[in-house]
Design a protein around this motif. Structure first.
Motif, PDB file in Angstrom:
ATOM      1  N   UNK A  37      -7.700  35.294 -63.580  1.00 17.87           N
ATOM      2  CA  UNK A  37      -7.141  34.023 -63.143  1.00 17.87           C
ATOM      3  C   UNK A  37      -7.435  32.857 -64.059  1.00 17.87           C
ATOM      4  N   UNK A  38      -8.287  33.042 -65.066  1.00 24.60           N
ATOM      5  CA  UNK A  38      -8.629  31.964 -65.994  1.00 24.60           C
ATOM      6  C   UNK A  38      -7.632  31.969 -67.153  1.00 24.60           C
ATOM      7  N   UNK A  39      -6.998  30.823 -67.374  1.00 19.67           N
ATOM      8  CA  UNK A  39      -6.044  30.708 -68.477  1.00 19.67           C
ATOM      9  C   UNK A  39      -6.707  30.239 -69.765  1.00 19.67           C
ATOM     10  N   UNK A  40      -7.776  29.470 -69.614  1.00 18.78           N
ATOM     11  CA  UNK A  40      -8.441  28.925 -70.808  1.00 18.78           C
ATOM     12  C   UNK A  40      -9.933  28.829 -70.537  1.00 18.78           C
ATOM     13  N   UNK A  41     -10.747  29.412 -71.411  1.00 13.61           N
ATOM     14  CA  UNK A  41     -12.208  29.337 -71.288  1.00 13.61           C
ATOM     15  C   UNK A  41     -12.683  28.108 -72.046  1.00 13.61           C
ATOM     16  N   UNK A  42     -13.313  27.186 -71.294  1.00 13.72           N
ATOM     17  CA  UNK A  42     -13.780  25.952 -71.911  1.00 13.72           C
ATOM     18  C   UNK A  42     -14.859  25.338 -71.026  1.00 13.72           C
ATOM     19  N   UNK A  43     -16.004  25.030 -71.615  1.00 13.00           N
ATOM     20  CA  UNK A  43     -17.060  24.323 -70.912  1.00 13.00           C
ATOM     21  C   UNK A  43     -16.849  22.841 -71.175  1.00 13.00           C
TER      22      UNK A  43
END
Length: 303
Positions: A37-43
């Protein structure tokens, strides 16, 4: 609209995404770690300005559904950690959103800011670092966004419901308690409550309206004894909930605050002042009136 949702794998973030999609909007789910379900990994708390701009390009709006909640506890001052979780990432995100040409934003906050606003005589901001962080979050969000990017502050009360493997964090020890054979007690007072879906509905309404308002969310107002009764019944362990007098409750909070002081721990909500919150009727005029029983049932039966 095309909306980027930070914290898209959390309980509330998932419901915001579902509501957006059910109304035909495009979405981008952002989270710190990769999962379904995550489209973009970003902290967002560590991302550079360029990374934030790249994530936001082409979007009409942004939702911040992350941050640190009031259960934050650790040794030493808690305020720097609350600021790092609730204030700094919102400022960076909304600065990038304004530069990217976004026209709407929503930040999921706390209903304690609502009560600080309508009852300044309670002194919540002076007593509780968590409340201060949420007030600073709202102020910084709007200063950063400017008039061209309206920011709605979604003031969230006690939430019931589930999303995948997510449940409200506050509910975990309470549900364990009501499932047990232990006697149930409740203090005087009560709280506004909503379902996680209700938060999603309120958030998407605010985005569609490009609202820049403070929006306290509620479906029902529940006395504590009513809440525990409903949870116990939903968990399959219905029984009487006895009302505790306020004196012993106040005493317990004072002792808890003393113990925290001795151990060097500082929580987001100062324990010795919790009686000023939990013994009150923290009620809000329902924005989307309706029973939360289905969401209570989901919460009480989640594994």
């Amino acid at each position: 609209m095309k909306i980027l949702v930070v914290g898209g794998t959390g309980l509330l973030g998932q419901h915001v995404l579902h509501e957006l999609r059910s109304r035909g909007h495009e979405t981008t789910a952002v989270a710190r770690t990769q999962r379904e379900g995550v489209d973009r990994v970003l902290d967002v708390s560590k991302a550079s300005r360029a990374e934030l701009r790249a994530a936001l390009d082409g979007h009409d709006g942004v939702v911040f559904a992350g941050g640190m909640d009031d259960r934050a506890v650790g040794r030493g001052p808690v305020e720097p950690r609350l600021r790092a979780g609730n204030v700094a990432p919102v400022a960076a995100l909304l600065e990038a959103a304004r530069e990217a040409g976004c026209t709407r934003a929503a930040v999921l906050g706390s209903y304690y800011t609502h009560f600080d606003r309508v009852h300044p005589e309670w002194g919540l901001a002076a007593k509780h670092p968590y409340v201060r962080s949420r007030l600073e979050q709202a102020r910084v969000a709007r200063e950063t966004a400017g008039p061209e990017l309206p920011v709605a502050m979604i003031e969230v009360p006690f939430v019931f419901g589930v999303a995948d493997d997510r449940v409200p964090q506050w509910s975990v020890p309470i549900v364990k308690w009501v499932r047990s054979s232990s006697p149930l007690f409740a203090p005087p007072g009560g709280t506004a409550a909503t379902s996680a879906r209700g938060v999603g509905v309120a958030t998407v309404d605010a985005l569609e309206e490009a609202s820049g308002a403070d929006i306290p969310v509620a479906q029902e107002n529940l006395r504590w004894d009513d809440m525990f009764t409903r949870l116990a019944t939903a968990a399959g362990r219905p029984r009487r909930v006895r009302t505790m007098p306020s004196g012993p409750v106040r005493g317990a909070f004072k002792i808890g605050g003393l113990l925290n002081g001795l151990t060097g721990k500082q929580p987001g909500l100062t324990v010795q002042h919790l009686d000023d919150l939990l013994l009150r009727e923290l009620y809000v005029d329902p924005t989307h009136p309706g029973p939360v029983d289905d969401a209570i049932r989901e919460t009480a039966t989640a594994r």
